[in-house]
Design a protein around this motif. Structure first.
Motif, PDB file in Angstrom:
ATOM      1  N   ARG A 109      29.864  39.764  45.729  1.00 53.11           N
ATOM      2  CA  ARG A 109      29.335  40.331  44.116  1.00 53.11           C
ATOM      3  C   ARG A 109      31.252  40.233  43.691  1.00 53.11           C
ATOM      4  NH1 ARG A 109      23.803  40.072  44.969  1.00 53.11           N
ATOM      5  NH2 ARG A 109      23.318  40.264  42.581  1.00 53.11           N
ATOM      6  N   MET A 110      31.014  39.579  42.371  1.00 51.58           N
ATOM      7  CA  MET A 110      32.062  39.715  41.648  1.00 51.58           C
ATOM      8  C   MET A 110      32.033  40.030  40.313  1.00 51.58           C
ATOM      9  SD  MET A 110      34.821  37.392  43.649  1.00 51.58           S
ATOM     10  CE  MET A 110      33.496  36.281  44.021  1.00 51.58           C
ATOM     11  N   ASN A 111      31.944  40.939  39.758  1.00 50.18           N
ATOM     12  CA  ASN A 111      32.016  40.520  38.077  1.00 50.18           C
ATOM     13  C   ASN A 111      32.823  40.287  37.487  1.00 50.18           C
ATOM     14  OD1 ASN A 111      29.139  42.037  38.128  1.00 50.18           O
ATOM     15  ND2 ASN A 111      29.924  43.744  38.445  1.00 50.18           N
ATOM     16  N   THR A 112      32.898  38.943  36.513  1.00 56.98           N
ATOM     17  CA  THR A 112      33.457  38.130  35.832  1.00 56.98           C
ATOM     18  C   THR A 112      33.518  38.474  34.462  1.00 56.98           C
ATOM     19  OG1 THR A 112      33.424  37.174  38.065  1.00 56.98           O
ATOM     20  CG2 THR A 112      35.202  35.976  36.077  1.00 56.98           C
ATOM     21  N   THR A 113      35.266  38.924  34.192  1.00 59.75           N
ATOM     22  CA  THR A 113      35.521  38.413  32.778  1.00 59.75           C
ATOM     23  C   THR A 113      36.288  37.730  32.827  1.00 59.75           C
ATOM     24  OG1 THR A 113      34.920  40.756  32.454  1.00 59.75           O
ATOM     25  CG2 THR A 113      36.403  39.922  31.179  1.00 59.75           C
ATOM     26  N   TYR A 116      30.184  37.549  33.832  1.00 60.57           N
ATOM     27  CA  TYR A 116      28.980  36.718  34.629  1.00 60.57           C
ATOM     28  C   TYR A 116      29.294  37.255  35.903  1.00 60.57           C
ATOM     29  CZ  TYR A 116      32.698  33.441  35.467  1.00 60.57           C
ATOM     30  OH  TYR A 116      33.368  32.493  35.310  1.00 60.57           O
ATOM     31  N   GLU A 117      28.085  36.969  36.476  1.00 65.44           N
ATOM     32  CA  GLU A 117      28.133  38.119  37.581  1.00 65.44           C
ATOM     33  C   GLU A 117      28.422  36.498  38.430  1.00 65.44           C
ATOM     34  OE1 GLU A 117      26.352  40.970  41.236  1.00 65.44           O
ATOM     35  OE2 GLU A 117      24.791  39.449  40.064  1.00 65.44           O
ATOM     36  N   GLU A 118      29.186  36.385  39.882  1.00 62.72           N
ATOM     37  CA  GLU A 118      29.318  35.514  41.151  1.00 62.72           C
ATOM     38  C   GLU A 118      29.089  36.119  41.687  1.00 62.72           C
ATOM     39  OE1 GLU A 118      33.211  32.411  40.129  1.00 62.72           O
ATOM     40  OE2 GLU A 118      34.455  34.667  39.041  1.00 62.72           O
ATOM     41  N   ASN A 177      36.243  41.754  39.417  1.00 57.70           N
ATOM     42  CA  ASN A 177      35.646  43.574  39.881  1.00 57.70           C
ATOM     43  C   ASN A 177      34.492  43.685  40.718  1.00 57.70           C
ATOM     44  OD1 ASN A 177      37.386  45.381  38.817  1.00 57.70           O
ATOM     45  ND2 ASN A 177      36.777  45.123  36.971  1.00 57.70           N
ATOM     46  N   GLY A 178      34.922  44.249  41.905  1.00 55.98           N
ATOM     47  CA  GLY A 178      33.551  43.539  42.507  1.00 55.98           C
ATOM     48  C   GLY A 178      33.916  43.961  44.347  1.00 55.98           C
ATOM     49  N   ASP A 179      33.126  43.271  45.525  1.00 56.83           N
ATOM     50  CA  ASP A 179      33.939  42.844  46.446  1.00 56.83           C
ATOM     51  C   ASP A 179      35.421  42.062  46.878  1.00 56.83           C
ATOM     52  OD1 ASP A 179      31.720  44.156  47.748  1.00 56.83           O
ATOM     53  OD2 ASP A 179      30.957  41.899  47.906  1.00 56.83           O
ATOM     54  N   VAL A 180      35.794  41.323  45.801  1.00 54.54           N
ATOM     55  CA  VAL A 180      36.959  40.670  45.144  1.00 54.54           C
ATOM     56  C   VAL A 180      37.706  41.643  44.285  1.00 54.54           C
ATOM     57  CG1 VAL A 180      38.400  38.686  45.308  1.00 54.54           C
ATOM     58  CG2 VAL A 180      36.632  39.063  46.441  1.00 54.54           C
ATOM     59  N   LYS A 181      39.319  41.704  44.225  1.00 50.36           N
ATOM     60  CA  LYS A 181      39.890  42.351  42.448  1.00 50.36           C
ATOM     61  C   LYS A 181      40.348  41.039  42.519  1.00 50.36           C
ATOM     62  CE  LYS A 181      38.195  47.012  42.595  1.00 50.36           C
ATOM     63  NZ  LYS A 181      36.904  46.808  42.897  1.00 50.36           N
ATOM     64  N   MET A 182      40.958  40.292  41.375  1.00 49.34           N
ATOM     65  CA  MET A 182      41.616  39.931  40.816  1.00 49.34           C
ATOM     66  C   MET A 182      41.965  39.621  39.483  1.00 49.34           C
ATOM     67  SD  MET A 182      41.122  35.804  41.368  1.00 49.34           S
ATOM     68  CE  MET A 182      40.288  36.140  39.839  1.00 49.34           C
ATOM     69  N   ARG A 183      43.559  39.549  38.889  1.00 50.37           N
ATOM     70  CA  ARG A 183      43.968  39.380  37.955  1.00 50.37           C
ATOM     71  C   ARG A 183      44.632  37.599  37.474  1.00 50.37           C
ATOM     72  NH1 ARG A 183      47.438  40.698  34.448  1.00 50.37           N
ATOM     73  NH2 ARG A 183      47.070  41.458  32.015  1.00 50.37           N
ATOM     74  N   MET A 184      43.878  37.075  37.001  1.00 50.28           N
ATOM     75  CA  MET A 184      44.897  35.805  36.954  1.00 50.28           C
ATOM     76  C   MET A 184      45.173  35.393  35.496  1.00 50.28           C
ATOM     77  SD  MET A 184      42.816  33.360  39.986  1.00 50.28           S
ATOM     78  CE  MET A 184      44.112  31.869  39.756  1.00 50.28           C
ATOM     79  N   PRO A 185      46.106  35.509  35.211  1.00 47.64           N
ATOM     80  CA  PRO A 185      46.794  35.465  33.507  1.00 47.64           C
ATOM     81  C   PRO A 185      47.681  33.740  33.393  1.00 47.64           C
ATOM     82  CG  PRO A 185      48.805  36.265  34.725  1.00 47.64           C
ATOM     83  CD  PRO A 185      47.706  36.158  35.663  1.00 47.64           C
ATOM     84  N   PHE A 186      47.235  33.112  32.402  1.00 50.38           N
ATOM     85  CA  PHE A 186      47.158  32.410  31.819  1.00 50.38           C
ATOM     86  C   PHE A 186      48.294  31.511  30.986  1.00 50.38           C
ATOM     87  CE2 PHE A 186      43.805  32.191  34.659  1.00 50.38           C
ATOM     88  CZ  PHE A 186      44.301  31.248  35.828  1.00 50.38           C
TER      89      PHE A 186
END
Length: 146
Positions: free
Chosen positions: A54-58, A46-48, A71-80
């Motif tokens: 703007r970020m495309n979130t998976t 989805y898009e946030e 991915n987008g203006d902010v890139k992040m990877r958070m594993p749990f």
């Protein structure tokens, strides 16, 4: 025949942030996206839009682990992983910031159909060896428009 199921969904995300010395903050986001199921893993895309970014979130999750990727203006990877500490990263216009998550609780409650379910995640976020608070993510998804 493909082993991947895909469907449109409506997503409601409630994020609760508990930081030492401050009042609890609660944010609610509604979005539309798509859900995919591959083997025993669910993928929500989805898009946030947050503060004009703007970020495309998976979000990929199952019963024992999850990961949030933006991915987008902010890139992040958070594993749990339940009961474990995992390393990730947050990239912004200012550079990359290493982050650590300590997962305290995780529940995946699927329904009989792929388009409906609930995912709950509670974790401690650590930046630079210091806890910045406890976060709760409650995600409900229902059948969307085709």
């Amino acid at each position: 025949m493909s082993d991947v199921l895909t469907a449109p969904v409506k997503i409601k995300i409630i994020t609760t942030i508990i930081q030492p010395g401050t009042e609890t903050e609660k944010f609610e986001l509604w979005s539309e996206g798509k859900i995919m199921q591959k083997n025993d893993q669910i993928y929500l895309q989805y898009e946030e839009i947050q503060e004009d970014q703007r970020m495309n979130t998976t979000l990929r999750f199952g019963q024992e682990d999850a990961i949030i990727m933006r991915n987008g203006d902010v890139k992040m990877r958070m594993p749990f992983v339940l009961g474990q500490v995992r390393r990730g990263h947050y990239n912004s216009e200012y550079g990359q910031l290493p982050i650590v998550t300590k997962t305290k609780e995780m529940k995946f409650e699927p329904s009989e159909t792929i388009q409906n379910g609930r995912f709950y995640l509670q974790y401690e976020l650590i930046i630079g060896e210091q806890s910045v608070g406890d976060y709760c993510l409650e995600l409900n998804y229902t059948e969307g428009n085709k």
